[in-house]
Enzyme design. Structure first.
Site, short mmCIF file in Angstrom:
data_model
loop_
_atom_site.label_atom_id
_atom_site.label_comp_id
_atom_site.label_asym_id
_atom_site.label_seq_id
_atom_site.Cartn_x
_atom_site.Cartn_y
_atom_site.Cartn_z
CB SER A 7 62.86 83.67 10.85
OG SER A 7 61.90 84.50 10.21
N GLY A 8 65.10 81.98 11.07
CA GLY A 8 66.29 81.21 11.42
C GLY A 8 66.11 80.30 12.63
N GLY A 58 62.94 83.80 17.82
CA GLY A 58 64.10 84.08 18.67
C GLY A 58 63.94 85.30 19.55
CG HIS A 123 75.34 73.95 41.73
ND1 HIS A 123 74.99 74.77 42.79
CD2 HIS A 123 76.66 74.16 41.52
CE1 HIS A 123 76.04 75.43 43.21
NE2 HIS A 123 77.08 75.08 42.45
CG HIS A 132 68.01 83.49 23.33
ND1 HIS A 132 67.94 83.94 22.04
CD2 HIS A 132 68.85 82.42 23.29
CE1 HIS A 132 68.70 83.18 21.26
NE2 HIS A 132 69.28 82.26 22.01
#
Length: 197
Positions: A7-8, A58, A123, A132
């Protein structure tokens, strides 16, 4: 290599793989209506031998489900050549880093994460497995992100914050206090609107 998910996100992952010099054999996708994506064939069964693979899905929970299902996989880690990445980064297998990302010193990123376009991770941050980090997210120093959390597009997290497991941080949210597991947070300053137990 193969991309699991057509998919995307799979389209973007293919372009990162190409930039990294990988030869893409095919996509793997359970949807039988998908035949070809970006001129690559789509197959509907996992080959019965060891393959190099990136899970290009995703959705964090679906990505974890594919990993837990197992298979003859060697997981690929993709770091786009136009990302600015500290040589002191520690990163897990199956993670993808998109173009324009900046990751500074002493950051730890887990397995099967997505660090999306133009995100900035400062950092000493820790990003656990299956997270995600969406486009244009900014994590200040010493931020901790728990497993499976999705940090929405353009969100900002001030230094030293801890965000728990399987949280959803809304687009553009500004996180100035710790977030417990399973929370959905929106707004500026970020407010918890739901906790999934």
């Amino acid at each position: 290599m193969y991309l699991y998910g057509a998919s995307g996100h799979g389209k973007v992952a293919a372009e990162v793989a190409e930039e990294c010099g990988y030869n893409i054999e095919a996509y793997i996708d359970e949807n039988p209506s998908k035949i070809k994506v970006l001129n690559y064939p789509v197959i509907h069964e996992i080959p019965p031998y060891n393959i190099e693979i990136l899970i290009s899905i995703g959705n964090n929970r679906l990505r974890k489900r594919v990993v837990n299902r197992g298979g003859l996989f060697s997981y690929v880690t993709l770091l786009h050549p136009k990302a600015v990445i500290s040589k002191r980064l520690k990163i897990g297998e199956g993670t993808i880093v998109m173009p324009g990302v900046t990751i500074n010193a002493a950051v730890k990123i887990g397995k099967h994460c997505i660090i999306n376009t133009n995100a900035s991770i400062d950092h000493d941050c820790t990003v656990e497995d299956f997270v995600h980090i969406s486009p244009n997210v900014a994590l200040a120093g010493n931020v901790y992100i728990g497993e499976g959390t999705h940090v929405g597009i353009g969100a900002s997290v001030i230094q030293g914050i801890e965000i728990g497991k399987w949280c959803t941080i809304g687009a553009g949210a500004v996180i100035i206090s710790d977030v417990p597991d399973g929370s959905t947070v929106v707004g500026n300053p970020g407010k918890i609107i739901k906790v999934k137990v």
